[in-house]
Design a protein around this motif. Structure first.
Motif, PDB file in Angstrom:
ATOM      1  N   LEU A  44       0.824  -1.213   0.000  1.00  0.00           N
ATOM      2  CA  LEU A  44       0.000   0.000   0.000  1.00  0.00           C
ATOM      3  C   LEU A  44       0.855   1.259   0.000  1.00  0.00           C
ATOM      4  O   LEU A  44       0.592   2.199  -0.765  1.00  0.00           O
ATOM      5  N   ARG A  45       1.875   1.283   0.850  1.00  0.00           N
ATOM      6  CA  ARG A  45       2.731   2.466   0.929  1.00  0.00           C
ATOM      7  C   ARG A  45       3.497   2.659  -0.375  1.00  0.00           C
ATOM      8  O   ARG A  45       3.636   3.791  -0.857  1.00  0.00           O
ATOM      9  N   THR A  46       3.983   1.570  -0.938  1.00  0.00           N
ATOM     10  CA  THR A  46       4.687   1.663  -2.217  1.00  0.00           C
ATOM     11  C   THR A  46       3.760   2.228  -3.283  1.00  0.00           C
ATOM     12  O   THR A  46       4.144   3.122  -4.051  1.00  0.00           O
ATOM     13  N   ASN A  47       2.540   1.744  -3.345  1.00  0.00           N
ATOM     14  CA  ASN A  47       1.579   2.243  -4.330  1.00  0.00           C
ATOM     15  C   ASN A  47       1.285   3.724  -4.129  1.00  0.00           C
ATOM     16  O   ASN A  47       1.170   4.479  -5.103  1.00  0.00           O
ATOM     17  N   GLU A  48       1.165   4.145  -2.880  1.00  0.00           N
ATOM     18  CA  GLU A  48       0.921   5.562  -2.594  1.00  0.00           C
ATOM     19  C   GLU A  48       2.084   6.426  -3.097  1.00  0.00           C
ATOM     20  O   GLU A  48       1.875   7.437  -3.777  1.00  0.00           O
ATOM     21  N   LEU A  49       3.299   6.020  -2.747  1.00  0.00           N
ATOM     22  CA  LEU A  49       4.463   6.825  -3.103  1.00  0.00           C
ATOM     23  C   LEU A  49       4.714   6.794  -4.610  1.00  0.00           C
ATOM     24  O   LEU A  49       5.022   7.829  -5.208  1.00  0.00           O
ATOM     25  N   GLU A  50       4.587   5.637  -5.223  1.00  0.00           N
ATOM     26  CA  GLU A  50       4.779   5.554  -6.676  1.00  0.00           C
ATOM     27  C   GLU A  50       3.697   6.336  -7.406  1.00  0.00           C
ATOM     28  O   GLU A  50       3.976   7.006  -8.410  1.00  0.00           O
ATOM     29  N   GLY A  51       2.474   6.276  -6.916  1.00  0.00           N
ATOM     30  CA  GLY A  51       1.393   7.052  -7.526  1.00  0.00           C
ATOM     31  C   GLY A  51       1.665   8.548  -7.467  1.00  0.00           C
ATOM     32  O   GLY A  51       1.425   9.278  -8.430  1.00  0.00           O
TER      33      GLY A  51
END
Length: 74
Positions: A44-51
């Motif tokens: 989830l955190r990776t998706n947030e930051l990459e987004g």
């Protein structure tokens, strides 16, 4: 929106990149040895930051070798 840490929209560019690099460094260890919850949170955190990175950099440089055509030429 944020699962943990500072909202990615509030991070300066340098901090956003530092956070992304750190997450990518710890991904394999989390995948292999983390709990299901740890892996889900990491994802989830990776998706947030990459987004957020993609939102800020819609015209980012794309290496032609990373495209399907480039892969075929290899």
């Amino acid at each position: 929106m944020t699962t943990m840490g500072i909202d990615p929209r509030e991070l300066p560019d340098d901090d956003l990149m530092r956070e992304l690099r750190q997450l990518h460094l710890t991904r394999t260890d989390t995948l292999l040895h983390g709990s299901d919850d740890a892996l889900a949170t990491h994802t989830l955190r990776t998706n947030e930051l990459e987004g957020e990175y993609l939102r800020r950099n819609p015209e980012r440089d794309v290496d032609p070798g990373r495209l399907r055509e480039g892969a075929r030429q290899r």
